[in-house]
Design an enzyme around this catalytic site. Sequence first.
Site, mmCIF file in Angstrom:
data_model
loop_
_atom_site.group_PDB
_atom_site.id
_atom_site.type_symbol
_atom_site.label_atom_id
_atom_site.label_comp_id
_atom_site.label_asym_id
_atom_site.label_seq_id
_atom_site.Cartn_x
_atom_site.Cartn_y
_atom_site.Cartn_z
ATOM 1 N N LYS A 4 53.006 20.522 56.671
ATOM 2 C CA LYS A 4 52.418 19.641 57.692
ATOM 3 C C LYS A 4 50.982 20.035 58.055
ATOM 4 C CE LYS A 4 56.944 18.589 59.655
ATOM 5 N NZ LYS A 4 57.689 18.331 60.904
ATOM 6 N N TYR A 13 59.664 8.515 58.453
ATOM 7 C CA TYR A 13 60.388 8.886 59.671
ATOM 8 C C TYR A 13 61.098 7.701 60.316
ATOM 9 C CZ TYR A 13 58.312 13.612 59.751
ATOM 10 O OH TYR A 13 57.967 14.920 59.476
ATOM 11 N N ASN A 65 56.243 22.235 63.452
ATOM 12 C CA ASN A 65 57.190 23.141 62.793
ATOM 13 C C ASN A 65 56.897 23.379 61.306
ATOM 14 O OD1 ASN A 65 58.092 20.728 61.829
ATOM 15 N ND2 ASN A 65 60.205 20.953 62.498
ATOM 16 N N HIS A 104 58.296 20.118 56.443
ATOM 17 C CA HIS A 104 59.468 19.248 56.424
ATOM 18 C C HIS A 104 60.284 19.492 55.161
ATOM 19 C CE1 HIS A 104 61.850 15.541 56.467
ATOM 20 N NE2 HIS A 104 61.572 15.473 55.187
ATOM 21 N N GLU A 117 63.154 10.001 49.951
ATOM 22 C CA GLU A 117 61.825 10.534 50.276
ATOM 23 C C GLU A 117 60.976 10.750 49.022
ATOM 24 O OE1 GLU A 117 63.147 12.637 54.493
ATOM 25 O OE2 GLU A 117 62.761 13.934 52.784
#
Length: 144
Positions: free
Chosen positions: A10, A50, A113, A116, A127
């Site tokens: 990320k 998402y 975080n 992913h 995905e």
Amino acid sequence: NKERTFLMIKPDAVHRALIADIIKRFEQKGFKLVAMKFMKASEELLRKHYDELKEKKFFPGLIKYMSSGPVVAMVWEGLDVVKTCRAILGETDPAKSKPGSVRGDLSIHIGRNICHGSDSVDTAKREISLWFKDEELVDWEPAT
Ligand code: CMP
């Protein structure tokens, strides 16, 4: 089961110069890199990625943040790679992640975080097809 998963480093991790540290953990574990690209994801792509979170209060912030800077999108292959990569990553909430995991070692906040990882084999398929064209998946074997 030999399977594939989708991992995405990320923007916070890119910004903090953690790309190599994160990739190293999956490489050293023994998983095989099948595809990788450094890119700024569009809001449209992130909304699709998402989609199941679209009713959540944090959704607009998540999309805005994930499109704020580049990400590293990757496909990894190997035995039970989906579950094992989730274990290497730690819990979604870094506060609940054990030291030794990516999030346990490198992050504090659930909205930042680090990386992913697909949560199931079916999600991984969805995905991977969202982020990569078939011809971007590299078919290779180590030299013998
Ligand atoms: P990720 O594995 O990318 O999948 C969904 C993401 O939503 C998750 O990691 C978090 O970054 C984010 N997320 C989940 N819960 C929250 C929350 N309570 N506040 C902000 N972001 C969240």
